[in-house]
Design a protein around this motif. Structure first.
Motif, PDB file in Angstrom:
ATOM      1  N   SER A 198       0.861  -1.173   0.000  1.00 41.08           N
ATOM      2  CA  SER A 198       0.000   0.000   0.000  1.00 41.08           C
ATOM      3  C   SER A 198       0.897   1.222   0.000  1.00 41.08           C
ATOM      4  CB  SER A 198      -0.923   0.004   1.229  1.00 41.08           C
ATOM      5  OG  SER A 198      -1.763   1.140   1.217  1.00 41.08           O
ATOM      6  N   ARG A 199       0.632   2.140  -0.924  1.00 44.20           N
ATOM      7  CA  ARG A 199       1.394   3.391  -1.032  1.00 44.20           C
ATOM      8  C   ARG A 199       2.904   3.150  -1.123  1.00 44.20           C
ATOM      9  NH1 ARG A 199      -1.764   7.544   3.130  1.00 44.20           N
ATOM     10  NH2 ARG A 199      -3.834   7.250   2.196  1.00 44.20           N
ATOM     11  N   GLY A 200       3.263   2.128  -1.871  1.00 41.89           N
ATOM     12  CA  GLY A 200       4.669   1.878  -2.143  1.00 41.89           C
ATOM     13  C   GLY A 200       5.431   1.139  -1.066  1.00 41.89           C
ATOM     14  N   ARG A 201       4.749   0.704  -0.035  1.00 39.31           N
ATOM     15  CA  ARG A 201       5.405  -0.003   1.069  1.00 39.31           C
ATOM     16  C   ARG A 201       4.759  -1.367   1.303  1.00 39.31           C
ATOM     17  NH1 ARG A 201       8.199   3.820   4.564  1.00 39.31           N
ATOM     18  NH2 ARG A 201       7.945   5.924   3.725  1.00 39.31           N
ATOM     19  N   VAL A 202       5.536  -2.268   1.876  1.00 37.59           N
ATOM     20  CA  VAL A 202       4.988  -3.569   2.265  1.00 37.59           C
ATOM     21  C   VAL A 202       4.329  -3.403   3.634  1.00 37.59           C
ATOM     22  CG1 VAL A 202       5.507  -5.963   2.826  1.00 37.59           C
ATOM     23  CG2 VAL A 202       6.722  -4.848   0.943  1.00 37.59           C
ATOM     24  N   GLU A 203       3.006  -3.434   3.627  1.00 41.90           N
ATOM     25  CA  GLU A 203       2.257  -3.219   4.860  1.00 41.90           C
ATOM     26  C   GLU A 203       2.005  -4.514   5.628  1.00 41.90           C
ATOM     27  OE1 GLU A 203       1.614  -0.462   6.212  1.00 41.90           O
ATOM     28  OE2 GLU A 203       2.101   0.934   4.582  1.00 41.90           O
ATOM     29  N   ALA A 204       2.120  -5.636   4.945  1.00 40.82           N
ATOM     30  CA  ALA A 204       1.940  -6.931   5.616  1.00 40.82           C
ATOM     31  C   ALA A 204       2.750  -7.980   4.880  1.00 40.82           C
ATOM     32  CB  ALA A 204       0.472  -7.323   5.660  1.00 40.82           C
ATOM     33  N   ASP A 205       3.395  -8.836   5.642  1.00 39.13           N
ATOM     34  CA  ASP A 205       4.219  -9.923   5.101  1.00 39.13           C
ATOM     35  C   ASP A 205       3.764 -11.195   5.806  1.00 39.13           C
ATOM     36  OD1 ASP A 205       6.142 -11.664   4.220  1.00 39.13           O
ATOM     37  OD2 ASP A 205       7.857 -10.419   4.773  1.00 39.13           O
ATOM     38  N   LEU A 206       3.010 -12.022   5.103  1.00 38.02           N
ATOM     39  CA  LEU A 206       2.299 -13.124   5.735  1.00 38.02           C
ATOM     40  C   LEU A 206       2.603 -14.452   5.068  1.00 38.02           C
ATOM     41  CD1 LEU A 206      -1.100 -11.265   5.454  1.00 38.02           C
ATOM     42  CD2 LEU A 206       0.268 -11.329   7.537  1.00 38.02           C
ATOM     43  N   TYR A 207       2.716 -15.494   5.878  1.00 35.68           N
ATOM     44  CA  TYR A 207       2.827 -16.852   5.353  1.00 35.68           C
ATOM     45  C   TYR A 207       1.445 -17.495   5.403  1.00 35.68           C
ATOM     46  CZ  TYR A 207       7.847 -16.838   4.789  1.00 35.68           C
ATOM     47  OH  TYR A 207       9.111 -16.563   4.328  1.00 35.68           O
TER      48      TYR A 207
END
Length: 238
Positions: A198-207
């Motif tokens: 979102s907006r150029g950033r990784v807001e969530a990193d999920l397995y």
């Protein structure tokens, strides 16, 4: 292993349209790069490939600068990376010069599967045929890292299913795939990991295994990170 130490793309003094720090993707993972339109997904893949102007770019592939080993990367994009004036056969000759591991036999199997004429100029193909050629060339490059930007765009449900079956069936286990798509329902059972942008950033990193154990839905988390309100449309109807 793909390591994005620091990647940033800006326009003037505005907020960066891409800002990534310390993102590591181990070999063998299938990663969905997800998010709303304009969230930076395509920009991220292009930054890895060295396409487009990026102010800061520190990316390593197995400990070495990624720009020294592009032959290990295959970029499959809905925009198309083929050369229109060539035929599929001539395009394969061109790719073989850059990718020593290019699998010509597999490439021709895919051309036959997708019913693409090998000696017809690519510029005469329909949009769907060009998309299938892009997939055929990308999957035959023998690369270890596949960057796929909306590979399902404009394809019917049967073509999408075939693509996923071919993609998974061709994997040897050590390939890494980053796939940008909006077809969550079709990749949820395929990907190992989801990066929600979102907006150029990784807001969530999920397995995905962790999500399933927690009983959570990927779509709900995406909506939360994007700030989506399901009842917002009601203001128009009032």
């Amino acid at each position: 292993m793909l390591e994005l130490k620091y990647v940033e793309k800006t326009f003037g003094d505005a907020r960066p349209i891409l800002h990534i720090r310390d993102l590591t993707i181990p070999s063998g993972e299938i990663v969905g790069v997800l998010g709303e339109n304009g969230s930076g997904k395509t920009t991220l893949l292009k930054a890895i490939m060295g396409l487009g102007e990026v102010q800061h770019r520190d990316i390593l592939l197995n400990g070495r600068p990624v720009e020294e080993q592009y032959e290990q990367l295959a970029y499959i994009t809905e925009e198309g990376s083929y050369i229109p004036k060539l035929t599929p056969v001539q395009y394969a000759e061109f790719l073989s010069a850059f990718y020593p591991q290019f699998d010509l036999a597999y490439y021709h199997k895919l051309l036959k599967f997708y019913e693409l004429e090998p000696d017809k100029r690519i510029r005469t193909f329909s949009r769907g045929q060009k998309s299938k050629l892009e997939i055929s060339a990308g999957m035959a490059k023998g690369a270890k890292y596949f960057l796929m930007d909306e590979p399902f765009l404009g394809k019917d449900m049967f073509t999408r299913r075939d693509f996923l079956k071919l993609m998974i069936g061709n994997l040897k286990g050590d390939e890494t795939i980053l796939i940008v798509t909006h077809h969550l329902d079709e990749i949820e059972t395929v990907i190992d990991r989801a990066l929600i942008m979102s907006r150029g950033r990784v807001e969530a990193d999920l397995y995905m295994d962790d999500l399933r154990e927690q009983g959570k839905e990927l779509a709900a988390i995406m909506a939360e990170k994007a700030g989506y309100r399901p009842d917002r449309y009601k203001s128009v109807l009032e």
